[in-house]
Design a protein around this motif. Structure first.
Motif, mmCIF file in Angstrom:
data_model
loop_
_atom_site.group_PDB
_atom_site.id
_atom_site.type_symbol
_atom_site.label_atom_id
_atom_site.label_comp_id
_atom_site.label_asym_id
_atom_site.label_seq_id
_atom_site.Cartn_x
_atom_site.Cartn_y
_atom_site.Cartn_z
ATOM 1 N N ALA A 1 1.115 -1.151 -0.046
ATOM 2 C CA ALA A 1 -0.092 -0.125 0.099
ATOM 3 C C ALA A 1 0.499 0.957 -0.100
ATOM 4 O O ALA A 1 0.546 2.335 -0.596
ATOM 5 C CB ALA A 1 -0.533 -0.284 1.095
ATOM 6 N N ALA A 2 1.806 1.170 0.423
ATOM 7 C CA ALA A 2 3.128 1.763 0.476
ATOM 8 C C ALA A 2 3.783 2.968 0.041
ATOM 9 O O ALA A 2 3.947 3.975 -0.389
ATOM 10 C CB ALA A 2 3.885 1.796 1.749
ATOM 11 N N GLU A 3 4.489 2.080 -0.964
ATOM 12 C CA GLU A 3 5.213 2.672 -2.463
ATOM 13 C C GLU A 3 4.047 3.128 -3.081
ATOM 14 O O GLU A 3 4.082 4.216 -3.918
ATOM 15 C CB GLU A 3 5.400 1.539 -3.449
ATOM 16 C CG GLU A 3 5.993 1.999 -4.152
ATOM 17 C CD GLU A 3 6.923 1.022 -4.685
ATOM 18 O OE1 GLU A 3 7.657 1.655 -6.581
ATOM 19 O OE2 GLU A 3 7.506 -0.188 -4.619
ATOM 20 N N PRO A 4 2.463 2.754 -3.851
ATOM 21 C CA PRO A 4 2.056 3.325 -4.897
ATOM 22 C C PRO A 4 1.211 4.447 -3.515
ATOM 23 O O PRO A 4 1.364 6.177 -4.598
ATOM 24 C CB PRO A 4 1.045 2.490 -4.489
ATOM 25 C CG PRO A 4 1.604 0.973 -5.081
ATOM 26 C CD PRO A 4 2.915 1.790 -3.226
ATOM 27 N N LEU A 5 1.217 4.442 -3.092
ATOM 28 C CA LEU A 5 0.968 5.732 -1.932
ATOM 29 C C LEU A 5 1.528 6.884 -2.224
ATOM 30 O O LEU A 5 1.353 8.527 -2.698
ATOM 31 C CB LEU A 5 0.314 5.552 -0.890
ATOM 32 C CG LEU A 5 -0.349 7.692 0.352
ATOM 33 C CD1 LEU A 5 -1.380 7.410 -0.223
ATOM 34 C CD2 LEU A 5 -0.147 6.581 1.392
ATOM 35 N N SER A 6 3.193 6.507 -1.901
ATOM 36 C CA SER A 6 3.966 7.706 -2.123
ATOM 37 C C SER A 6 4.482 8.097 -3.261
ATOM 38 O O SER A 6 4.288 9.322 -3.815
ATOM 39 C CB SER A 6 5.556 6.759 -1.281
ATOM 40 O OG SER A 6 6.804 7.607 -1.854
ATOM 41 N N ALA B 1 -1.556 10.681 -11.269
ATOM 42 C CA ALA B 1 -0.383 10.466 -10.379
ATOM 43 C C ALA B 1 -0.448 9.640 -9.544
ATOM 44 O O ALA B 1 0.358 8.470 -9.243
ATOM 45 C CB ALA B 1 0.159 11.589 -9.256
ATOM 46 N N PHE B 2 -1.735 9.102 -9.114
ATOM 47 C CA PHE B 2 -2.398 7.707 -9.016
ATOM 48 C C PHE B 2 -1.941 6.693 -9.688
ATOM 49 O O PHE B 2 -1.793 5.623 -9.540
ATOM 50 C CB PHE B 2 -4.228 8.243 -8.600
ATOM 51 C CG PHE B 2 -4.778 7.276 -7.365
ATOM 52 C CD1 PHE B 2 -3.770 6.157 -7.653
ATOM 53 C CD2 PHE B 2 -6.137 7.584 -7.572
ATOM 54 C CE1 PHE B 2 -4.845 5.123 -6.398
ATOM 55 C CE2 PHE B 2 -6.766 6.213 -6.555
ATOM 56 C CZ PHE B 2 -5.697 5.616 -6.093
ATOM 57 N N LYS B 3 -2.439 6.942 -11.117
ATOM 58 C CA LYS B 3 -2.210 5.848 -11.958
ATOM 59 C C LYS B 3 -0.487 5.673 -12.378
ATOM 60 O O LYS B 3 -0.170 4.095 -12.586
ATOM 61 C CB LYS B 3 -2.729 6.142 -13.229
ATOM 62 C CG LYS B 3 -4.309 6.359 -13.619
ATOM 63 C CD LYS B 3 -5.289 6.378 -14.658
ATOM 64 C CE LYS B 3 -5.161 7.766 -14.315
ATOM 65 N NZ LYS B 3 -5.929 7.644 -16.008
ATOM 66 N N GLU B 4 -0.180 6.324 -11.653
ATOM 67 C CA GLU B 4 1.565 6.537 -12.277
ATOM 68 C C GLU B 4 1.978 5.343 -10.672
ATOM 69 O O GLU B 4 2.942 4.471 -11.580
ATOM 70 C CB GLU B 4 1.838 7.474 -13.150
ATOM 71 C CG GLU B 4 3.572 8.231 -13.576
ATOM 72 C CD GLU B 4 3.713 8.939 -14.226
ATOM 73 O OE1 GLU B 4 4.504 9.840 -12.498
ATOM 74 O OE2 GLU B 4 4.503 9.354 -14.971
ATOM 75 N N GLY B 5 1.634 5.993 -10.275
ATOM 76 C CA GLY B 5 2.481 5.122 -8.958
ATOM 77 C C GLY B 5 2.123 3.437 -8.588
ATOM 78 O O GLY B 5 3.227 2.953 -8.406
ATOM 79 N N LEU B 6 0.937 2.942 -9.512
ATOM 80 C CA LEU B 6 0.426 1.714 -9.428
ATOM 81 C C LEU B 6 1.733 1.074 -10.520
ATOM 82 O O LEU B 6 1.861 -0.009 -10.590
ATOM 83 C CB LEU B 6 -0.891 2.002 -10.279
ATOM 84 C CG LEU B 6 -1.810 1.763 -8.576
ATOM 85 C CD1 LEU B 6 -3.722 1.741 -9.508
ATOM 86 C CD2 LEU B 6 -1.513 0.443 -7.781
ATOM 87 N N SER B 7 1.497 1.367 -12.107
ATOM 88 C CA SER B 7 2.157 1.348 -12.802
ATOM 89 C C SER B 7 3.967 1.892 -12.702
ATOM 90 O O SER B 7 4.283 0.154 -13.044
ATOM 91 C CB SER B 7 2.000 2.338 -14.301
ATOM 92 O OG SER B 7 2.649 2.026 -14.956
ATOM 93 N N ALA C 1 -5.070 2.040 -1.036
ATOM 94 C CA ALA C 1 -4.164 3.076 -0.325
ATOM 95 C C ALA C 1 -5.002 4.355 -0.379
ATOM 96 O O ALA C 1 -5.031 5.378 -0.252
ATOM 97 C CB ALA C 1 -3.295 3.005 -0.337
ATOM 98 N N GLY C 2 -5.026 4.465 -2.022
ATOM 99 C CA GLY C 2 -5.031 6.182 -2.963
ATOM 100 C C GLY C 2 -6.597 5.834 -2.511
ATOM 101 O O GLY C 2 -6.875 7.852 -2.492
ATOM 102 N N LEU D 1 -2.941 9.645 4.712
ATOM 103 C CA LEU D 1 -2.349 8.023 4.955
ATOM 104 C C LEU D 1 -0.972 8.038 5.153
ATOM 105 O O LEU D 1 -0.183 8.008 5.582
ATOM 106 C CB LEU D 1 -2.154 7.380 4.057
ATOM 107 C CG LEU D 1 -3.591 6.126 4.094
ATOM 108 C CD1 LEU D 1 -4.127 5.106 2.929
ATOM 109 C CD2 LEU D 1 -4.289 5.741 5.369
ATOM 110 N N THR D 2 -0.404 9.996 4.210
ATOM 111 C CA THR D 2 0.783 10.387 4.720
ATOM 112 C C THR D 2 1.407 10.601 5.774
ATOM 113 O O THR D 2 2.769 10.655 5.999
ATOM 114 C CB THR D 2 0.656 10.952 3.516
ATOM 115 O OG1 THR D 2 0.512 12.547 3.740
ATOM 116 C CG2 THR D 2 0.377 10.396 1.672
#
Length: 496
Positions: free
Chosen positions: A104-109, A125-131, A365-366, A375-376
């Protein structure tokens, strides 16, 4: 202990010296390793990107070429483990605690703090974080593991060589690998393994401690983490004593059951439709952008070079430092499969599982973040548990997560003691239990000392530095593997 090699004693001494220095002079140790790590990331970042990309191309070529017909073992050998158990074992060893720690932490970061290219906090950025989470944990990682494991398995089971990194280089250096040069290469592999696993154990102890504190007001600190590591050490030593076919096999299957339960529950009680849509689009983004991401070096000041160093370069070096351990373990459990079966399974199945995992936990998480709950504000190990707080069945989810971390903890340490035993007993596939116990206690001791002095960051830096020389060994392994595979292919054609 008659089987013990020089590698065992040399590495133990090096580990002791490094840990004592880190314990007595933690600030200096972290500063020195941090400076070297920064130099390596800045100077050799392009090299890491090219190397990992080349390994993807090489692994795919081997899988689809006629070389894929060669069996990892004798022609009539069959796999030692069923495919589900095999996938569970390689997945547990290759990822383990990190999936829960960063799920959960890396995509959120990437979404809220340091998106690589998109504006922070934006939908893109939400989508880019998952990618990028898929990118960091997906195809490139498993291609690298696969090639190293393939070299080890081929020479070990097809050619009858000992299960040592140095043995894979004999097509290039011949008998020199039986001398000091071979010892040096094996020492480097063992050293990287000890510290890589110790760091993972430290992460596991911190997250278990954080989860217990979150649920039951368990005290956070070194004393609690000492107790956690002591209990888990006892459990994985019992597992190590029972052997590969019992302990690690059963634990790996347990890992997969717990992981599937946690994943399916989050899919059901979380934002299900959003997860499915995000996975479909962002996994497509990952595939669509994989070439650009693979060769991204951020050469200009406006390119956000700091993000690349902190994430992609860090991960590539991190995975390379784990290659001796994970590669050797995957090799050990893969006897009897053809090269095509092996490479296809190693490349595709874990990459898909990683994608589904990060899509589920990262999207959830997002979504919680977008609902107005920040959550940050929480440390990495607590992001997951605070995400669960906003879902139905939160207590059950948190308990299963803690059990999964503990199970991954035991499996990673158990697998590492087995691999370290192989590497320090002349490649014996059945290392003495006393050797495994020594390595198990050593790993836990290193993790405890590092937690005590607050040196996890310093040891991560050490691992990244150690990855550079081992990366050159990897290149030599690939060259030696191709030379040996082509010779084997000609031999098979000659017999037919």
């Amino acid at each position: 202990m008659k089987k013990v090699s020089k590698v065992f004693y040399i590495t133990v001494v090096l580990v002791i010296i490094t840990v004592i220095f880190g314990a007595l002079f933690p600030a200096q140790f972290e500063q020195i390793t941090g400076n070297i790590q920064s130099f390596v990331a800045t100077t050799f970042g392009w090299y890491y990107m090219l190397l990992m990309s080349a390994l993807v191309i090489i692994s795919i070529f081997i899988a689809v070429s006629p070389l894929g017909k060669i069996r990892l073992g004798k022609d009539n050998d069959t796999p030692d483990f069923s495919t589900p158990t095999w996938v569970a074992m390689l997945f547990s060893a290759g990822m383990g605690i990190g999936l829960v720690f960063y799920g959960a932490a890396e995509p959120l970061s990437h979404y809220m703090s340091d998106a690589p290219t998109a504006p922070v906090g934006s939908d893109q950025a939400f989508k880019e974080g998952l990618s990028y989470a898929y990118f960091h944990w997906g195809l490139h990682v498993w291609a690298m593991y696969g090639v190293i494991a393939l070299a080890l398995a081929f020479f070990q089971f097809r050619k009858g060589e000992p299960g040592l990194i140095s043995a894979t280089l004999k097509p290039l250096f011949g008998k020199k690998m039986n001398g000091p040069l071979g010892t040096l290469i094996d020492v480097l592999a063992v050293f990287a393994t000890v510290f890589g696993v110790a760091t993972s154990l430290g992460f596991g102890a911190v997250q278990i401690n954080g989860g217990l504190s979150h649920l039951f007001d368990f005290e956070v600190g070194f004393t609690s983490q000492f107790i956690i590591i002591a209990v888990v050490t006892l459990l994985f030593l019992i597992s190590a004593w029972s052997g590969l076919s019992k302990g690690i096999k059963y634990l790996s299957n347990t890992n997969m059951v717990l992981a599937v339960i946690l994943l399916i529950t989050v899919l059901i009680v979380g934002p299900t439709l959003l997860i499915l849509n995000m996975f479909t689009e962002t996994f497509g983004m990952y595939i669509q952008n994989i070439i650009q991401s693979s060769f991204r070096t951020s050469p200009l000041e406006s390119d956000n070079r700091g993000w690349l160093d902190a994430w992609t370069i860090f991960y590539w070096a991190w995975w390379i430092s784990w290659a001796p351990f994970v590669g050797m373990f995957i090799a050990r459990v893969s006897r009897g499969r053809t090269i095509r079966q092996f490479m296809t399974g190693v490349l595709i199945l874990p990459t898909l599982l990683v994608g589904i995992w990060y899509a589920s936990f990262g999207t959830t998480a997002g979504n919680v973040q977008n609902s107005g709950i920040d959550l940050t504000q929480y440390t990495t190990e607590l992001v997951l548990f605070n995400t669960f707080d906003q879902l139905p069945l939160s207590l059950i989810l948190s308990i299963v997560a803690i059990l999964l971390i503990g199970s991954f903890f035991i499996t990673s340490a158990d697998s590492a003691t087995f691999v370290l035993g192989i590497q320090s007993t002349h490649g014996s596939l059945e290392p003495p239990n006393m050797v495994k116990i020594v390595w198990g206690i050593a790993q836990s001791s290193v993790a405890l000392i590092l937690l005590y002095v607050g040196g996890l960051q310093a040891i991560q830096n050490t691992i990244i530095v150690a990855a550079l020389p081992f990366s050159f060994v990897m290149i030599l392994m690939v060259i030696a593997l191709f030379k040996a595979l082509n010779k084997e292919s000609r031999t098979i054609k000659g017999r037919n």
